[in-house]
Design a protein around this motif. Structure first.
Motif, PDB file in Angstrom:
ATOM      1  N   UNK A  87       0.827  -1.215   0.000  1.00  0.00           N
ATOM      2  CA  UNK A  87       0.000   0.000   0.000  1.00  0.00           C
ATOM      3  C   UNK A  87       0.862   1.266   0.000  1.00  0.00           C
ATOM      4  N   UNK A  88       0.618   2.178   0.918  1.00  0.00           N
ATOM      5  CA  UNK A  88       1.345   3.454   0.964  1.00  0.00           C
ATOM      6  C   UNK A  88       2.567   3.399   1.877  1.00  0.00           C
ATOM      7  N   UNK A  89       2.864   2.208   2.391  1.00  0.00           N
ATOM      8  CA  UNK A  89       3.876   2.109   3.445  1.00  0.00           C
ATOM      9  C   UNK A  89       3.273   2.270   4.825  1.00  0.00           C
ATOM     10  N   UNK A  97       9.860   2.866   6.810  1.00  0.00           N
ATOM     11  CA  UNK A  97      11.047   2.108   7.230  1.00  0.00           C
ATOM     12  C   UNK A  97      10.648   0.778   7.879  1.00  0.00           C
ATOM     13  N   UNK A  98       9.658   0.844   8.777  1.00  0.00           N
ATOM     14  CA  UNK A  98       9.198  -0.365   9.457  1.00  0.00           C
ATOM     15  C   UNK A  98       8.588  -1.354   8.468  1.00  0.00           C
ATOM     16  N   UNK A  99       7.815  -0.853   7.515  1.00  0.00           N
ATOM     17  CA  UNK A  99       7.190  -1.713   6.522  1.00  0.00           C
ATOM     18  C   UNK A  99       8.225  -2.454   5.691  1.00  0.00           C
ATOM     19  N   UNK A 100       9.216  -1.723   5.193  1.00  0.00           N
ATOM     20  CA  UNK A 100      10.240  -2.351   4.363  1.00  0.00           C
ATOM     21  C   UNK A 100      10.973  -3.426   5.161  1.00  0.00           C
ATOM     22  N   UNK A 110      10.352  -8.369  -3.434  1.00  0.00           N
ATOM     23  CA  UNK A 110      10.125  -7.037  -4.005  1.00  0.00           C
ATOM     24  C   UNK A 110       8.919  -6.420  -3.309  1.00  0.00           C
ATOM     25  N   UNK A 111       9.083  -5.192  -2.803  1.00  0.00           N
ATOM     26  CA  UNK A 111       8.077  -4.541  -1.960  1.00  0.00           C
ATOM     27  C   UNK A 111       7.522  -3.330  -2.700  1.00  0.00           C
ATOM     28  N   UNK A 112       6.209  -3.313  -2.878  1.00  0.00           N
ATOM     29  CA  UNK A 112       5.548  -2.260  -3.652  1.00  0.00           C
ATOM     30  C   UNK A 112       4.906  -1.223  -2.740  1.00  0.00           C
ATOM     31  N   UNK A 113       5.263   0.050  -2.949  1.00  0.00           N
ATOM     32  CA  UNK A 113       4.564   1.129  -2.253  1.00  0.00           C
ATOM     33  C   UNK A 113       4.067   2.138  -3.286  1.00  0.00           C
ATOM     34  N   UNK A 136       6.416  11.547  -2.025  1.00  0.00           N
ATOM     35  CA  UNK A 136       6.603  10.143  -2.352  1.00  0.00           C
ATOM     36  C   UNK A 136       8.080   9.841  -2.636  1.00  0.00           C
ATOM     37  N   UNK A 137       8.762  10.766  -3.278  1.00  0.00           N
ATOM     38  CA  UNK A 137      10.182  10.553  -3.573  1.00  0.00           C
ATOM     39  C   UNK A 137      10.986  10.371  -2.286  1.00  0.00           C
ATOM     40  N   UNK A 138      10.641  11.137  -1.248  1.00  0.00           N
ATOM     41  CA  UNK A 138      11.326  10.969   0.034  1.00  0.00           C
ATOM     42  C   UNK A 138      11.008   9.590   0.616  1.00  0.00           C
ATOM     43  N   UNK A 139       9.757   9.164   0.514  1.00  0.00           N
ATOM     44  CA  UNK A 139       9.398   7.830   0.978  1.00  0.00           C
ATOM     45  C   UNK A 139      10.246   6.764   0.295  1.00  0.00           C
ATOM     46  N   UNK A 140      10.465   6.936  -0.995  1.00  0.00           N
ATOM     47  CA  UNK A 140      11.243   5.943  -1.737  1.00  0.00           C
ATOM     48  C   UNK A 140      12.705   5.952  -1.315  1.00  0.00           C
ATOM     49  N   UNK A 141      13.238   7.135  -1.025  1.00  0.00           N
ATOM     50  CA  UNK A 141      14.619   7.187  -0.541  1.00  0.00           C
ATOM     51  C   UNK A 141      14.732   6.491   0.817  1.00  0.00           C
TER      52      UNK A 141
END
Length: 288
Positions: A87-89, A97-100, A110-113, A136-141
């Motif tokens: 989902x959105x993490x 971070x916890x989700x990953x 492979x983890x999809x957000x 979202x870009x920060x979330x991906x970093x």
């Protein structure tokens, strides 16, 4: 670590240019069936997991704990690399971070957000709203940095096409590539021309969502490869087929008062599928 090995396997397949065809799984039975079929990867669908766990729509109702538990269970019964919807993490940057780390520890390759606002909605339903692309870009970093194993892949999904148009969706795709996503997923394009354009303009491995009853036209693997796609998921194929088979069987039972003559096909090795042979061997070995 099994998940680590499977992530490395998935990365290797992508690096060698092998197309990844991944059916959607959502519970232990669908996982076991698909795992026997020789697919290069499987896809844990949020739609199917929410439906099978809660009997509810995929509308942000399943929690991180719900989905992590489902991922852990699925990884425990399969050998095939798993791509899993996260989902959105499930919140802010600490949640991401916890989700990953949780999904990675569960064995997910492979983890999809995605870039929807919370609560999220199913990708082919109306009313979806997205967060600012830079957020979202920060979330991906954060997601890329949170990995404990460099082999784990991050899938970045954008839902911007429906509300903001394809140009914005592609702008986000390029931004998410730069932010560290390993695989890009532009959700719900609405024509073959849009699929072709996405394939031309995204440079990292690209995922196509071939969902039943959705906005995107379904195309066979050869055309997806020609257009520049590297993976295709079929998230609710198994779910819809299973639901219809049950509907037919239950309708026959109600009308006929017996299961004899049931029009739906039966899985004739259900004991073998579920691993009863191992149970019986164990009992023979340790019988007193």
């Amino acid at each position: 670590m099994a998940g680590n090995r499977q992530a490395a396997r998935l990365r290797d397949l992508l690096a060698r240019g092998e197309f990844i065809l991944a059916p959607g799984i959502y519970d232990g039975i669908s996982a076991r069936v698909a795992d026997r079929m020789g697919f290069p990867a499987l896809y844990m669908t949020g739609y199917g997991a929410t439906a099978s766990m809660l009997g509810l729509p995929d509308a942000g109702l399943a929690t991180y704990s719900d989905m992590l538990g489902r991922a852990e269970m699925i990884c425990s019964v399969i050998e095939t690399p798993l791509i899993a919807d996260a989902d959105t993490g499930y919140g802010g940057l600490l949640n991401v971070q916890r989700t990953i780390r949780g999904y990675e520890a569960a064995g997910v390759a492979a983890i999809q957000i995605e870039d929807q606002e919370m609560p999220k909605k199913c990708g082919h339903t109306p009313g979806r709203r997205v967060v600012p692309a830079e957020e979202m870009a920060v979330k991906l970093r954060v997601a890329a940095d949170a990995r404990r194993h460099e082999e784990t892949l991050i899938v970045a999904r954008t839902d911007a096409r429906t509300a903001l148009g394809l140009d914005e969706a592609l702008r986000r795709a390029r931004l998410y590539e730069e932010a560290g996503a390993d695989i890009i997923f532009v959700e719900s394009p609405e024509s073959e021309a849009e699929l072709e354009r996405i394939g031309r303009e995204v440079s990292k491995p690209l995922l196509a969502n071939m969902v039943e009853f959705g906005k995107t036209p379904r195309a066979e693997v050869d055309r997806l490869k020609k257009w520049g796609f590297d993976l295709a998921i079929y998230p609710v194929l198994g779910l819809t087929v299973a639901a219809e088979a049950m509907r037919q069987s239950f309708a026959h039972l109600k009308e006929a008062g017996t299961s004899v003559g049931d029009p739906a096909p039966q899985y004739d090795d259900i004991h073998g599928l579920m691993g009863f042979g191992e149970v019986w061997d164990f009992e023979k070995r340790w019988a007193t």
